[in-house]
Design an enzyme around this catalytic site. Structure first.
Site, mmCIF file in Angstrom:
data_model
loop_
_atom_site.group_PDB
_atom_site.id
_atom_site.type_symbol
_atom_site.label_atom_id
_atom_site.label_comp_id
_atom_site.label_asym_id
_atom_site.label_seq_id
_atom_site.Cartn_x
_atom_site.Cartn_y
_atom_site.Cartn_z
ATOM 1 N N LYS A 1 -7.780 -10.178 -7.839
ATOM 2 C CA LYS A 1 -8.667 -10.624 -6.770
ATOM 3 C C LYS A 1 -9.991 -9.863 -6.876
ATOM 4 O O LYS A 1 -10.047 -8.768 -7.434
ATOM 5 C CB LYS A 1 -7.997 -10.464 -5.409
ATOM 6 C CG LYS A 1 -7.961 -9.071 -4.832
ATOM 7 C CD LYS A 1 -7.420 -9.142 -3.397
ATOM 8 C CE LYS A 1 -7.963 -7.994 -2.567
ATOM 9 N NZ LYS A 1 -7.482 -7.959 -1.199
ATOM 10 N N LYS B 1 0.824 -1.211 0.000
ATOM 11 C CA LYS B 1 0.000 0.000 0.000
ATOM 12 C C LYS B 1 0.854 1.254 0.000
ATOM 13 O O LYS B 1 0.507 2.244 -0.640
ATOM 14 C CB LYS B 1 -0.946 -0.003 1.214
ATOM 15 C CG LYS B 1 -2.020 -1.057 1.114
ATOM 16 C CD LYS B 1 -3.172 -0.811 2.061
ATOM 17 C CE LYS B 1 -4.317 -1.774 1.778
ATOM 18 N NZ LYS B 1 -5.277 -1.863 2.902
ATOM 19 N N LYS C 1 -14.927 -4.763 -5.681
ATOM 20 C CA LYS C 1 -16.076 -4.047 -6.200
ATOM 21 C C LYS C 1 -15.626 -3.003 -7.210
ATOM 22 O O LYS C 1 -16.240 -2.827 -8.254
ATOM 23 C CB LYS C 1 -16.835 -3.384 -5.039
ATOM 24 C CG LYS C 1 -18.298 -3.247 -5.319
ATOM 25 C CD LYS C 1 -19.095 -2.860 -4.083
ATOM 26 C CE LYS C 1 -18.616 -1.550 -3.508
ATOM 27 N NZ LYS C 1 -19.491 -1.088 -2.407
#
Ligand code: TRP
Length: 332
Positions: free
Chosen positions: A192, A112, A195
Site C-alpha cells: 500500500k 501492529k 511515504k
C-alpha cells in the site's frame, strides 16, 4: 442532517494515497454537510516510539496539506485532537464498557502488536479513543476507507452499550461513508502507498519529482515489449488513470494499451499531465499558506474552539447521566 466526523494521523505532508483514499472525499462532503469535523489525531500517533520534534512538524504539515487540498475552514472544522482534552476523558469512560476480547480481535491491533516486542496498552486502546473521537461529537457518518470498518463496528457497539445503561438514544450509531475510489497500490505495484516506502507521490511534489516516481512505476508485468498488448485490469497505472483522468481518457487508455498503440511511457506521460493538473492548485494553495502561516494557526484555533464547544456539552451530559456531575450533599 447527519454530522460528519473523520480523523487522520499526522503523518506529515499528504500523499496521493491518503488524498484519494480520504481527503478528496472530505473536500466534497464539506459542501453537502454543514460543520463537518476533521481531526488531526495526534494522540493516536504516539502509540509507538516517536520524536516529539518530528511529531510537531508532521502535525503542521498535515494541517497545511488539508487546507491546501481544499478543506475550507469556513465550511468545516479542522482541529488537533490534543486541543480538545475531552477526547481522552470520554475514551477512559469507554474503556470501562469495552470487552478486552473485542480489542484483541481488531485486525489492526493484531497486525501492529505482532511487530513489537513489548505491546503498549495504548495500541490495544487505540480503537476506544477512535470511538470517543466520533461519539464526542455525536457524529453519525464517518468517511473512511475499508480498513476502518472494524473500528466503526466497535464504536457502534460502544454507543449501544452506553445508551442501554445511561441514556437511550443519546449517542447515534456511527456509519462508515466509504470512499468511492478503491484503494490503489503503491507505484511498486506491491505494497500500500506509504511515504516511508517511497512508493507514492507527495501532494506537494514538483512535476519533475512526480515524473521521477512515475517513470519506473510497475505496470502489467506480462507486457515486456512495447509491441505486446497490455492488460489494463492488472495494471496499477490504469488504476491511477481511473483516479486522475476523465472517462474519455480512461477509455482511450484501455484502447491504446490493449492494441499496443501506446507504450507504457506514453501512457504514463498522459497520466503525469492529469496528476499535475489536479495537484497544481493544491501546490499553489500550499505556497500561499507557507507565506501566511497565520492562516493555518487561525483556522486551527477556530476549529479547536468549535470542536471544544460541542465536546464540552457532550461531556456535561455524559457526566450528568453517569453520576459524575457536580457533587452535592445527600437530599433528605
Ligand atoms: N484510525 C484512523 C486511521 O488510521 C484514524 C482515526 C482516528 C479516525 N480517529 C478517527 C478515523 C475517527 C475516523 C474517525 O485512518
Amino acid at each position: 442532517m447527519s454530522r460528519i466526523f473523520s480523523g487522520i494521523q499526522p503523518s506529515g505532508e499528504l500523499h496521493i494515497g491518503n488524498y484519494l483514499g480520504a481527503v478528496k472525499n472530505w473536500v466534497q462532503l464539506q459542501h453537502t454537510h454543514d460543520g463537518a469535523l476533521f481531526c488531526v489525531v495526534d494522540y493516536h500517533a504516539i502509540t509507538g516510539n516517536y520524536d516529539p520534534a518530528v511529531l510537531r512538524a508532521r502535525r503542521w504539515e498535515m494541517a497545511k496539506s488539508l487546507f491546501a487540498a481544499g478543506i475550507d475552514p469556513t465550511r468545516a472544522h479542522v482541529f488537533l485532537q490534543s486541543d480538545v482534552p475531552e477526547h481522552t476523558e470520554l475514551s477512559w469512560i469507554f474503556t470501562t464498557l469495552t470487552p478486552l476480547g473485542d480489542l484483541e480481535r481488531q485486525t489492526q491491533f493484531k497486525d501492529k502488536s505482532s511487530k513489537v516486542e513489548s505491546i503498549p496498552a495504548g495500541l490495544l486502546m487505540y480503537p476506544v479513543l477512535q470511538s470517543a473521537d466520533i461519539l464526542l461529537y455525536r457524529a453519525d457518518a464517518v468517511p473512511v476507507g475499508e480498513d476502518q470498518i472494524q473500528h466503526l463496528e466497535l464504536a457502534r457497539d460502544t454507543a449501544r452499550k452506553w445508551n442501554a445503561r445511561f441514556g437511550e438514544g443519546y449517542f447515534p450509531e456511527p456509519k462508515p461513508l466509504l470512499t468511492p475510489t478503491r484503494r490503489i497500490l503503491g507505484l511498486d505495484g506491491q505494497s500500500k502507498m506509504s511515504k516511508s516506502l517511497g512508493n507514492t507521490v507527495g501532494l506537494l511534489e514538483t512535476d519533475d519529482e512526480i515524473w521521477a516516481k512515475l517513470r519506473p512505476a510497475v505496470t502489467d508485468p506480462q507486457r515486456v515489449r512495447k509491441t505486446d498488448a497490455g492488460r489494463p485490469d492488472v495494471c496499477n497505472v490504469y488504476q491511477l488513470h481511473k483516479a486522475f483522468s476523465d472517462t474519455e481518457t480512461q477509455a482511450n487508455v484501455v484502447q491504446q494499451c490493449t492494441t499496443a498503440g501506446w507504450g507504457c511511457m506514453d501512457c504514463k506521460k498522459v497520466l503525469l499531465g492529469n496528476i499535475v493538473e489536479e495537484l497544481t492548485p493544491i501546490r499553489h494553495r500550499a505556497a500561499m499558506l507557507d507565506a501566511e502561516p497565520a492562516r493555518i494557526l487561525d483556522a486551527l484555533a477556530d476549529g479547536g474552539r468549535a470542536a471544544r464547544a460541542i465536546a464540552q456539552e457532550t461531556m456535561r451530559e455524559v457526566r450528568e447521566r453517569m453520576g459524575l456531575d457536580a457533587v452535592h450533599p445527600p437530599r433528605a
